[in-house]
Design a protein around this motif. Structure first.
Motif, short mmCIF file in Angstrom:
data_model
loop_
_atom_site.label_atom_id
_atom_site.label_comp_id
_atom_site.label_asym_id
_atom_site.label_seq_id
_atom_site.Cartn_x
_atom_site.Cartn_y
_atom_site.Cartn_z
N VAL A 82 1.10 -1.14 0.06
CA VAL A 82 -0.04 0.17 0.14
C VAL A 82 0.93 1.19 -0.21
N ILE A 83 1.75 1.12 0.76
CA ILE A 83 2.89 2.32 1.00
C ILE A 83 3.46 2.53 -0.34
N GLU A 84 3.65 1.50 -1.33
CA GLU A 84 4.44 1.66 -2.37
C GLU A 84 3.31 2.05 -3.67
N ARG A 85 2.42 1.54 -3.49
CA ARG A 85 1.50 1.54 -4.76
C ARG A 85 0.51 2.83 -4.60
N GLN A 86 0.51 3.54 -3.18
CA GLN A 86 -0.46 4.67 -3.09
C GLN A 86 -1.81 4.79 -3.86
N PRO A 87 -2.58 3.63 -3.49
CA PRO A 87 -3.86 3.41 -4.10
C PRO A 87 -4.76 4.88 -3.47
N ASP A 88 -5.76 5.21 -4.58
CA ASP A 88 -6.59 6.17 -3.98
C ASP A 88 -7.60 5.66 -3.18
N LEU A 89 -7.94 4.27 -3.32
CA LEU A 89 -9.03 3.54 -2.58
C LEU A 89 -8.57 1.89 -2.64
N VAL A 90 -8.95 1.27 -1.54
CA VAL A 90 -8.82 -0.16 -1.47
C VAL A 90 -10.15 -0.77 -1.20
N LEU A 91 -10.36 -1.80 -2.07
CA LEU A 91 -11.69 -2.46 -2.00
C LEU A 91 -11.27 -3.81 -1.60
N VAL A 92 -11.93 -4.15 -0.44
CA VAL A 92 -11.81 -5.51 0.23
C VAL A 92 -13.16 -6.30 0.06
N TYR A 93 -13.27 -7.47 0.12
CA TYR A 93 -14.28 -8.38 -0.39
C TYR A 93 -14.96 -9.20 0.66
N GLY A 94 -16.02 -9.40 0.92
CA GLY A 94 -16.58 -10.51 1.71
C GLY A 94 -15.85 -10.59 3.33
N ASP A 95 -15.69 -11.66 3.74
CA ASP A 95 -15.65 -11.68 5.22
C ASP A 95 -14.55 -12.70 5.42
N VAL A 96 -13.48 -12.77 4.83
CA VAL A 96 -12.33 -13.71 5.08
C VAL A 96 -11.22 -12.99 5.99
N ASN A 97 -10.39 -13.89 6.30
CA ASN A 97 -9.31 -13.22 7.14
C ASN A 97 -8.55 -12.12 6.27
#
Ligand code: UD1
Length: 363
Positions: A82-97
């Motif tokens: 995340v630090i390297e890629r610097q996204p404007d938004l991170v999308l996470v899915y569902g409910d897994v670890n």
């Protein structure tokens, strides 16, 4: 705009695939991170191929472990990405670890997080997924819910209503797109009728005496019709511990974990599905196939209220009775389709992300 998507386990892939497409259609730059929570080809690679997903831009290769080990391993490996890629938004899915681990990293780095499939609650905190759902939703800036009960749950937990977006079910987007293709994946020698079974929840497969009883019940059912059981790796391990073998009954057929299209074809033609999966409760509701869920509760109550799902709990007499009723033709009255389970949930997500671009950047 740059959106980074995090997937890790099998049920994430069919949810992320349509969102990646919908965002790409808006000219948004996507980065795909695979945590490696699921790593067997049958649990991961084949899904990327069949869902026509891009290769992951990076694989964190965290593998299996205890909940703490797995969650911590994702966090440690994901933070530098995340630090390297610097996204404007991170999308996470569902409910897994992997979902919770990634959301936690982003929240600490002040990177905006969107949760796809937000708001589902079983109210059973013994389920690891319920902990992942509760915490991921608390940490998210955009919460995309599949059904109205999700919105109600989030409002009850004091989530800002401005963050909540009822978009529908992205997994159904994938189903709608690929159902025509699934037809070609029906095994030629598939006899009718048959029951389709999947079991992998720790509450069912890690309790060995209970697993033994469940298997005995399936053997009994197989006297009436063929029972097809694709076996999850966790369940396969437990089978060796309960001394079950592949020839337990000629009419109880154990298979390897099935690819997406093969499994969809099997679901569509089944007389009856017996499962403890979350996603399968939804897919059977969409397909109109009767589903018996071997759990005391569900985070997807709409599949019971409006769909084909019935909870049979830890009660094998109830399982037998419900299966007998279905096989005698007693199908549940269904009120399909569930609103917004229409194949366009990911388009709605993409529109919202585009609309909220400036807000995300200013946040
Ligand atoms: C995980 C999710 C669960 C989801 C399920 C779908 C959590 C807490 N659980 O459960 O919500 O319904 O994925 O499959 O995130 N294994 C393999 N090969 C693999 C992956 C796992 O052999 O590719 C074996 C390992 O022995 C591992 C076990 O399966 O220890 C369990 O894997 P894990 O990722 O911990 O959880 P699942 O039971 O798959």
């Amino acid at each position: 705009m740059h959106v980074l998507h995090v997937v890790g386990a099998r049920p994430n892939f069919m949810k992320a695939a349509p969102v990646l497409r919908a965002l790409a259609a808006h000219g948004i730059q996507n980065t795909l991170v695979h945590t490696g929570q699921h790593y067997d080809a049958a649990m991961s690679d084949v899904f990327f191929q069949q869902l026509e997903m891009p290769e992951p831009d990076c694989n964190l290769e965290v593998g299996s472990g205890s909940h703490a080990q797995q969650t911590a391993a994702v966090m440690l490996a994901f933070e530098p990405v995340v630090i390297e890629r610097q996204p404007d938004l991170v999308l996470v899915y569902g409910d897994v670890n992997s979902t919770l681990a990634a959301a936690l990293v982003c929240a600490k780095l002040a990177v905006p997080v969107g949760h796809v499939e937000a708001g589902l609650r079983s109210r059973d905190r013994t389920m690891p997924e319920e902990i992942n759902r509760l915490l991921t939703d608390q940490l998210s800036d955009l919460l995309f819910t599949p059904s109205a009960d999700g919105d109600e749950n989030l409002l009850r937990e004091d989530i800002d209503p401005a963050k909540i977006h009822l978009v529908g079910n992205v997994m159904i987007d994938t189903l709608v797109r690929l159902l025509p293709k699934a037809e070609a994946h029906i095994p030629a020698d598939l006899p009718q009728p048959y029951a389709l079974v999947t079991l992998h929840r720790p509450s069912n497969v890690d309790d060995l005496p209970w697993l033994r009883e469940l298997l005995d019940t399936l053997v009994e059912l197989s006297q009436q019709l063929l029972v097809i059981f694709p076996v999850h790796p966790r369940t396969r391990q437990r089978f060796s511990e309960v001394g079950s073998s592949s020839n337990i009954s000629a009419r109880l057929r154990f298979l390897e974990p099935q690819p997406y299209l093969e499994f969809l074809a099997l679901q569509q033609r089944a007389a009856l599905v017996i499962t403890d999966s979350g996603g399968i409760q939804e897919e059977t509701t969409y397909l109109g196939v009767p589903c018996l869920t071997v759990r005391e509760n569900t985070e997807r109550p709409i599949t019971v209220a409006q769909g084909t799902n019935q909870l049979v709990g830890r009660d094998l007499a109830r399982l037998r009775k419900a299966a007998a009723e279905i096989l005698e033709g007693g199908r549940k009255e269904v009120r399909n389709p569930v609103p917004l389970w229409d194949g366009h949930a990911s388009d709605r997500i993409a529109n919202i992300v585009v609309r909220r671009q400036a807000w995300l950047k200013a946040r």
